[in-house]
Design a protein around this motif. Sequence first.
Motif, PDB file in Angstrom:
ATOM      1  N   ALA A 167       0.863  -1.184   0.000  1.00 63.18           N
ATOM      2  CA  ALA A 167       0.000   0.000   0.000  1.00 63.18           C
ATOM      3  C   ALA A 167       0.896   1.230   0.000  1.00 63.18           C
ATOM      4  CB  ALA A 167      -0.907  -0.007   1.220  1.00 63.18           C
ATOM      5  N   GLU A 168       0.445   2.274  -0.703  1.00 64.19           N
ATOM      6  CA  GLU A 168       1.184   3.529  -0.766  1.00 64.19           C
ATOM      7  C   GLU A 168       0.211   4.690  -0.659  1.00 64.19           C
ATOM      8  OE1 GLU A 168       3.168   3.508  -4.559  1.00 64.19           O
ATOM      9  OE2 GLU A 168       4.740   2.158  -3.863  1.00 64.19           O
ATOM     10  N   SER A 227       5.541   4.374   0.894  1.00 64.32           N
ATOM     11  CA  SER A 227       5.082   3.022   1.221  1.00 64.32           C
ATOM     12  C   SER A 227       4.476   2.986   2.621  1.00 64.32           C
ATOM     13  CB  SER A 227       6.247   2.036   1.144  1.00 64.32           C
ATOM     14  OG  SER A 227       5.820   0.750   1.551  1.00 64.32           O
ATOM     15  N   LEU A 228       3.330   2.332   2.732  1.00 66.24           N
ATOM     16  CA  LEU A 228       2.680   2.109   4.020  1.00 66.24           C
ATOM     17  C   LEU A 228       2.955   0.698   4.532  1.00 66.24           C
ATOM     18  CD1 LEU A 228      -0.758   3.782   3.213  1.00 66.24           C
ATOM     19  CD2 LEU A 228       1.212   4.805   4.386  1.00 66.24           C
ATOM     20  N   GLY A 229       3.547  -0.129   3.682  1.00 67.35           N
ATOM     21  CA  GLY A 229       3.908  -1.491   4.068  1.00 67.35           C
ATOM     22  C   GLY A 229       3.372  -2.528   3.107  1.00 67.35           C
ATOM     23  N   GLU A 230       3.891  -3.747   3.273  1.00 67.27           N
ATOM     24  CA  GLU A 230       3.516  -4.873   2.412  1.00 67.27           C
ATOM     25  C   GLU A 230       2.446  -5.737   3.055  1.00 67.27           C
ATOM     26  OE1 GLU A 230       7.039  -7.068   1.389  1.00 67.27           O
ATOM     27  OE2 GLU A 230       7.730  -5.488   0.029  1.00 67.27           O
ATOM     28  N   PHE A 231       1.635  -6.346   2.198  1.00 66.89           N
ATOM     29  CA  PHE A 231       0.618  -7.286   2.646  1.00 66.89           C
ATOM     30  C   PHE A 231       1.270  -8.654   2.854  1.00 66.89           C
ATOM     31  CE2 PHE A 231      -3.131  -5.036   0.313  1.00 66.89           C
ATOM     32  CZ  PHE A 231      -2.863  -3.887   1.009  1.00 66.89           C
ATOM     33  N   ASP A 232       0.634  -9.494   3.633  1.00 64.17           N
ATOM     34  CA  ASP A 232       1.074 -10.874   3.812  1.00 64.17           C
ATOM     35  C   ASP A 232       0.293 -11.719   2.813  1.00 64.17           C
ATOM     36  OD1 ASP A 232       1.688 -13.439   4.512  1.00 64.17           O
ATOM     37  OD2 ASP A 232       0.985 -13.285   6.576  1.00 64.17           O
ATOM     38  N   GLU A 284      -3.814   0.168  -8.285  1.00 64.22           N
ATOM     39  CA  GLU A 284      -5.254   0.337  -8.049  1.00 64.22           C
ATOM     40  C   GLU A 284      -5.409   1.389  -6.959  1.00 64.22           C
ATOM     41  OE1 GLU A 284      -9.143  -2.416  -7.030  1.00 64.22           O
ATOM     42  OE2 GLU A 284      -7.219  -3.353  -7.442  1.00 64.22           O
ATOM     43  N   ARG A 285      -6.303   2.336  -7.192  1.00 63.89           N
ATOM     44  CA  ARG A 285      -6.479   3.452  -6.264  1.00 63.89           C
ATOM     45  C   ARG A 285      -7.777   3.290  -5.479  1.00 63.89           C
ATOM     46  NH1 ARG A 285      -4.596   9.204  -7.783  1.00 63.89           N
ATOM     47  NH2 ARG A 285      -2.777   8.165  -6.932  1.00 63.89           N
ATOM     48  N   TYR A 286      -7.675   3.523  -4.176  1.00 65.37           N
ATOM     49  CA  TYR A 286      -8.829   3.524  -3.291  1.00 65.37           C
ATOM     50  C   TYR A 286      -8.969   4.917  -2.695  1.00 65.37           C
ATOM     51  CZ  TYR A 286      -9.136  -1.576  -3.414  1.00 65.37           C
ATOM     52  OH  TYR A 286      -9.292  -2.878  -3.811  1.00 65.37           O
ATOM     53  N   ASP A 287     -10.109   5.530  -2.895  1.00 65.46           N
ATOM     54  CA  ASP A 287     -10.367   6.843  -2.314  1.00 65.46           C
ATOM     55  C   ASP A 287     -10.729   6.747  -0.836  1.00 65.46           C
ATOM     56  OD1 ASP A 287      -9.881   8.313  -4.660  1.00 65.46           O
ATOM     57  OD2 ASP A 287     -11.882   7.836  -5.406  1.00 65.46           O
ATOM     58  N   ALA A 296      -3.675   7.115   6.896  1.00 60.28           N
ATOM     59  CA  ALA A 296      -3.194   7.808   5.692  1.00 60.28           C
ATOM     60  C   ALA A 296      -4.255   8.745   5.130  1.00 60.28           C
ATOM     61  CB  ALA A 296      -2.799   6.789   4.624  1.00 60.28           C
ATOM     62  N   GLU A 297      -3.782   9.822   4.562  1.00 62.99           N
ATOM     63  CA  GLU A 297      -4.681  10.727   3.848  1.00 62.99           C
ATOM     64  C   GLU A 297      -4.961  10.120   2.481  1.00 62.99           C
ATOM     65  OE1 GLU A 297      -4.639  15.214   2.040  1.00 62.99           O
ATOM     66  OE2 GLU A 297      -3.450  14.811   3.830  1.00 62.99           O
ATOM     67  N   PRO A 298      -6.235   9.942   2.124  1.00 57.57           N
ATOM     68  CA  PRO A 298      -6.580   9.336   0.835  1.00 57.57           C
ATOM     69  C   PRO A 298      -6.079  10.196  -0.338  1.00 57.57           C
ATOM     70  CG  PRO A 298      -8.498   9.468   2.281  1.00 57.57           C
ATOM     71  CD  PRO A 298      -7.404  10.268   2.918  1.00 57.57           C
ATOM     72  N   PRO A 299      -5.902   9.576  -1.490  1.00 60.86           N
ATOM     73  CA  PRO A 299      -6.174   8.175  -1.789  1.00 60.86           C
ATOM     74  C   PRO A 299      -5.024   7.270  -1.360  1.00 60.86           C
ATOM     75  CG  PRO A 299      -5.412   9.278  -3.767  1.00 60.86           C
ATOM     76  CD  PRO A 299      -5.485  10.331  -2.686  1.00 60.86           C
ATOM     77  N   VAL A 300      -5.339   5.974  -1.245  1.00 61.87           N
ATOM     78  CA  VAL A 300      -4.334   4.950  -0.972  1.00 61.87           C
ATOM     79  C   VAL A 300      -4.250   4.071  -2.214  1.00 61.87           C
ATOM     80  CG1 VAL A 300      -3.702   2.983   0.466  1.00 61.87           C
ATOM     81  CG2 VAL A 300      -4.770   4.993   1.510  1.00 61.87           C
ATOM     82  N   ASP A 301      -3.020   3.880  -2.680  1.00 63.58           N
ATOM     83  CA  ASP A 301      -2.796   3.060  -3.878  1.00 63.58           C
ATOM     84  C   ASP A 301      -2.262   1.695  -3.485  1.00 63.58           C
ATOM     85  OD1 ASP A 301      -3.498   5.193  -5.564  1.00 63.58           O
ATOM     86  OD2 ASP A 301      -1.451   5.971  -5.540  1.00 63.58           O
ATOM     87  N   ILE A 302      -2.644   0.713  -4.257  1.00 64.73           N
ATOM     88  CA  ILE A 302      -2.131  -0.642  -4.119  1.00 64.73           C
ATOM     89  C   ILE A 302      -1.207  -0.887  -5.306  1.00 64.73           C
ATOM     90  CG2 ILE A 302      -2.748  -3.094  -4.155  1.00 64.73           C
ATOM     91  CD1 ILE A 302      -3.534  -1.548  -1.627  1.00 64.73           C
ATOM     92  N   TRP A 303       0.002  -1.328  -5.012  1.00 62.68           N
ATOM     93  CA  TRP A 303       0.972  -1.659  -6.055  1.00 62.68           C
ATOM     94  C   TRP A 303       1.195  -3.152  -6.018  1.00 62.68           C
ATOM     95  CZ3 TRP A 303       5.468  -4.384  -5.841  1.00 62.68           C
ATOM     96  CH2 TRP A 303       6.264  -4.368  -6.972  1.00 62.68           C
TER      97      TRP A 303
END
Length: 127
Positions: free
Chosen positions: A29-30, A35-40, A73-76, A105-112
């Motif tokens: 997530a970014e 970077s906000l960190g990785e998913f498991d 992918e962007r999440y508002d 986090a202040e939106p948006p949050v992106d998934i890479w």
Amino acid sequence: MNALRNIHQALAPEGVLLDMHPIPPSTRAEARGESLGEFDDAEFQELVKTAEARILETGLFQQEAETEFDWLERYDDPTELLADVKDNWDGCRVPTDVEARIREAEPPVDIWERVVLRRFRANRTRG
């Protein structure tokens, strides 16, 4: 296995099957380029590995090509992102510390994600 046979039978002779899914490194997530960190997603990657092996083991398809690319992918709404992962991403979870950073986090949050797209050709022989 039945699903692969059904797909094979539904395709025209020597038809094309496209397979697209995330590959390592793990999804992250970014927000605002940070970077906000990785998913498991270790469990998900094992599910994918098993499914990929079945495609070739059946003898119904042969791989012709593949390409890798970044998928964003962007999440508002960060809450929507977390709910989406929890409800729809089998074999993937957001670690507690990453979840907290996503919520703050202040939106948006992106998934890479790093993604592979593979093209398979249906063999004429009906395995």
